[in-house]
Design a protein around this motif. Structure first.
Motif, short mmCIF file in Angstrom:
data_model
loop_
_atom_site.label_atom_id
_atom_site.label_comp_id
_atom_site.label_asym_id
_atom_site.label_seq_id
_atom_site.Cartn_x
_atom_site.Cartn_y
_atom_site.Cartn_z
N UNK A 1 0.81 -1.22 0.00
CA UNK A 1 0.00 0.00 0.00
C UNK A 1 0.84 1.27 0.00
N UNK A 2 2.16 1.10 -0.18
CA UNK A 2 3.03 2.25 -0.41
C UNK A 2 3.66 2.87 0.82
N UNK A 3 3.60 2.19 1.97
CA UNK A 3 4.18 2.76 3.17
C UNK A 3 5.62 2.30 3.40
N UNK A 4 6.01 1.23 2.74
CA UNK A 4 7.39 0.75 2.87
C UNK A 4 7.73 0.38 4.30
N UNK B 1 7.90 2.99 13.23
CA UNK B 1 6.94 3.57 14.19
C UNK B 1 5.51 3.21 13.83
N UNK B 2 5.17 3.29 12.55
CA UNK B 2 3.82 2.92 12.11
C UNK B 2 3.58 1.44 12.31
N UNK B 3 4.59 0.63 11.99
CA UNK B 3 4.45 -0.81 12.19
C UNK B 3 4.19 -1.14 13.66
N UNK B 4 4.97 -0.53 14.55
CA UNK B 4 4.79 -0.78 15.98
C UNK B 4 3.40 -0.36 16.44
#
Length: 234
Positions: free
Chosen positions: A79-82, A86-89
């Motif tokens: 979805x383009x976030x690579x 921090x977002x993953x956590x």
């Protein structure tokens, strides 16, 4: 009204997607994900199921927390976030605190109050994940048993996972009323001998005619009356 339901002695719910809103947990990060929140949530859920099934088929021993992380890495990239630690956590933590669906708490209260049948939760989630979600949702007192697939090293729809529920409650498989929102899970439970109820919230088309549910409901709020009716009939 099903004669099979009248014979049940325990009600067991599936976890994510049935009791816990895993997609809703992702939508809490909509401030960062924007319009991609919905697509990411749906892809993540689909890949988590797919990766779990593949692990079981190939004999790969891994718990659902690791599967969840691998599926998220794919969904973020797709979805383009690579790579965004921090977002993953934040998203992973959200799964540990996935909110209960708004319509589930009152149902669990009603079943607990009736005391006609014991109430359990059977999930592919690891013990840590399952316990965290139940406690975060303040549902812990409403279950008589939390059953994780983790000890088997397998994931639903492997029959060994479904066998944990009758083993835990000391009853025959057919004496378990198993409630799930996932058609594949309903089919797996039916094939394993449980008495399956499909919670079809979205009124989706039925699947897997070779292993159908005993009953289909569109809201969990129909469940206490359904089970009370079978108890009276018995």
């Amino acid at each position: 009204m099903s004669d099979r339901l009248a014979a049940t002695r325990a009600v067991v719910f599936s976890g994510y997607g049935t009791v816990f809103d895993s997609i809703g947990a992702v939508m809490r990060a909509e401030d960062v994900l924007g319009e991609k929140a919905g697509p990411l949530a749906r892809l993540w859920q689909a890949k988590r199921f797919e990766y779990a099934w593949l692990s079981t088929i190939t004999g790969r021993r891994i718990d659902l927390w690791e599967v969840t992380g691998e599926a998220l890495d794919h969904a973020l990239a797709a979805t383009g976030f690579g790579k965004n630690p921090l977002l993953r956590a934040r998203l992973m933590q959200g799964q540990l605190q996935a909110p209960p669906f708004p319509d589930i708490r009152a149902v669990l209260h009603a079943l607990k109050s009736a005391r006609g049948r014991q109430v359990g939760l059977l999930s592919n989630a690891s013990v840590t994940m399952l316990t965290a979600a139940v406690k975060a949702g303040d549902l812990y007192p409403l279950f008589d048993a939390l059953i994780s697939a983790e000890p088997t090293g397998l994931f639903k729809p492997a029959p060994e996972v479904y066998a944990l529920a009758p083993g835990r409650f000391g009853v025959a498989p057919a004496e378990i009323a198993y409630v799930s929102a996932h058609p594949w899970d309903v089919a797996g439970a039916t094939a394993a001998g449980l008495t399956a109820i499909w919670l079809n919230r979205g009124e989706a088309r039925a699947e897997f005619a070779w292993a159908p549910p005993v009953e289909t409901i569109t809201t969990p709020e129909a469940l206490p009356a359904l089970l009370a009716g079978t108890a009276e009939a018995a």
